[in-house]
Scaffold this motif. Structure first.
Motif, short mmCIF file in Angstrom:
data_model
loop_
_atom_site.label_atom_id
_atom_site.label_comp_id
_atom_site.label_asym_id
_atom_site.label_seq_id
_atom_site.Cartn_x
_atom_site.Cartn_y
_atom_site.Cartn_z
N HIS A 91 -0.70 2.91 -14.75
CA HIS A 91 -0.62 4.14 -15.53
C HIS A 91 -2.01 4.63 -15.93
O HIS A 91 -2.13 5.52 -16.76
CB HIS A 91 0.22 3.91 -16.80
CG HIS A 91 1.65 3.57 -16.51
ND1 HIS A 91 2.56 4.50 -16.08
CD2 HIS A 91 2.32 2.39 -16.57
CE1 HIS A 91 3.74 3.93 -15.89
NE2 HIS A 91 3.63 2.64 -16.19
N ARG A 92 -3.05 4.08 -15.31
CA ARG A 92 -4.42 4.47 -15.65
C ARG A 92 -5.04 5.31 -14.54
O ARG A 92 -4.78 5.08 -13.36
CB ARG A 92 -5.29 3.23 -15.90
CG ARG A 92 -4.86 2.42 -17.14
CD ARG A 92 -5.88 1.33 -17.40
NE ARG A 92 -6.01 0.44 -16.25
CZ ARG A 92 -7.07 -0.33 -16.03
NH1 ARG A 92 -8.10 -0.30 -16.87
NH2 ARG A 92 -7.10 -1.13 -14.97
N LEU A 131 -8.60 6.19 -12.96
CA LEU A 131 -9.97 5.69 -12.91
C LEU A 131 -10.84 6.64 -12.10
O LEU A 131 -10.47 7.04 -10.98
CB LEU A 131 -10.01 4.30 -12.26
CG LEU A 131 -9.10 3.22 -12.88
CD1 LEU A 131 -9.17 1.95 -12.07
CD2 LEU A 131 -9.48 2.97 -14.33
#
Length: 375
Positions: A343-344, A346
């Protein structure tokens, strides 16, 4: 995106459902529900032939039936008796076929043999019914139009799932749908919800299913089958309306991805709390694009190109391929600008994104693919 787990589905999901089966399997409650939904759901416009062409087609069909009946009577003319001269010729056969099919029946020519009477029972009578159906086809079509519309609504509602609901068919809604279609979303998987009749009719003319009603009311969104949708795009004219629609949509569907457009930045936290996954601020985004275009027209041109799908360069999100796993984002064929890990999100310069994982997704800039070509 998968359908909502744990949510019971009150209807079966046949892949092919004929008109007869739709009529046969509908319960009384389903028929009443479809009739109510039919007042607000506008299906895509179907192609119809010109009225004169329809009349000519029915006339030709009637003449074919008349000709077949005449030929059958003439072949079995020995089984008929003419009160005038006792014999039945081709003209007499045509006369008998005409008065018989039109149910006039003067009785001057009658079948007397068993074969002729059997043919009248099993062949001429069905042809007579077919002939009458053709003659009154226009009336029957008018009488059955409502039933056909309800059955069409029932079939659509039975099969619609994992679709996209677009609330608002203004400038933002139209461009959102154009982008979705450009990325491969079928039009029959997009439903438009709008409170204005002329707007819903315009969506229908564009090949989309439209639902007429207030999207802040749960029954309107239920008619759009939002509880079984996978994506919801909300682009209303007012921010407060967008917040109410978001709350209602999230209450009906806990799993769908909801993207909302608002005018003011101060309303973004409210929309996120209401259940929106992504909130786009139209006014500030346009202002930033104007400012960057003023400082550097080339930068503005590139950004506009990236925002226009299918033209020049496209921004796409895709899964990492097996050959790319374990390698650097810089080694990918496309230009990787970000990596989605769980869910990140980057940035490509983030040390954690230095090595791609097979479960990652990458956001890349690639050459636009023209319609009809493969990427």
């Amino acid at each position: 995106m998968a359908t909502n787990p744990g949510r019971p589905d009150s209807r079966k999901t046949p892949t092919r459902l004929s008109l007869f089966r739709s009529l046969w399997h509908r319960t009384r409650s389903e028929a009443e529900d479809d009739a109510e939904a039919g007042r607000s759901i506008v299906m895509p416009v179907q192609k119809v032939s010109a009225p004169l062409r329809q009349v000519l087609r029915r006339l030709i069909m009637a003449l074919v039936v008349l000709g077949v009946t005449t030929l059958l009577v003439y072949v079995d003319r020995e089984g008929y008796h003419d009160n005038a001269d006792g014999t039945v010729g081709f003209l007499d056969s045509a006369y008998y076929a005409t008065v018989t099919l039109s149910t006039t029946g003067y009785g001057d020519i009658t079948p007397v043999s068993d074969g002729a009477r059997l043919m009248n029972i099993f062949v001429v009578t069905p042809l007579r019914v077919l002939f009458l159906i053709i003659l009154v086809g226009t009336t029957l079509e008018v009488l059955t139009e409502r039933t056909r519309h309800q059955v069409r609504i029932h079939r659509w509602r039975s099969r619609m799932r994992d679709h996209t609901v677009v609330v608002g068919y203004g400038t933002k809604g139209r461009h959102a749908i154009e982008t979705l279609v450009g990325q491969g979303k079928p039009k029959d998987k997009i439903v438009v919800v709008d409170p204005q009749k002329k707007v819903v009719d315009a969506a229908s003319s564009d090949g989309l299913v439209g639902v007429l009603g207030d999207a802040t009311r749960s029954e309107t969104l239920q008619r759009a089958e939002l509880p079984r949708a996978s994506q919801v795009v909300i682009c209303t004219e007012r921010d407060d309306t967008a917040a109410l629609v978001t709350l209602t949509a999230r209450q009906l569907n806990k799993q769908a991805t909801i993207v909302v457009a608002v005018r003011e930045d101060e309303n973004v936290p409210l929309l996120r709390q209401s259940g929106a996954n992504t909130v786009v601020t139209s006014s500030s985004s346009a202002g930033r694009l104007l400012g960057m275009s003023m400082m550097s027209p080339n930068v503005g041109t590139v950004l506009e190109d990236l925002l226009t799908y299918g033209n020049g360069l496209d921004v796409v999100e895709r899964p990492v391929t097996k050959p790319e796993a374990g390698r650097s984002p810089r080694d990918c064929e496309d230009l990787v600008v970000a990596v989605v890990r769980g869910h990140r999100l980057l940035h490509f310069t983030d040390p954690e994104a230095a090595t791609l994982h097979l479960a990652d997704r990458v956001i890349t800039i690639k050459q636009a693919v023209a319609p009809g070509e493969t990427g």
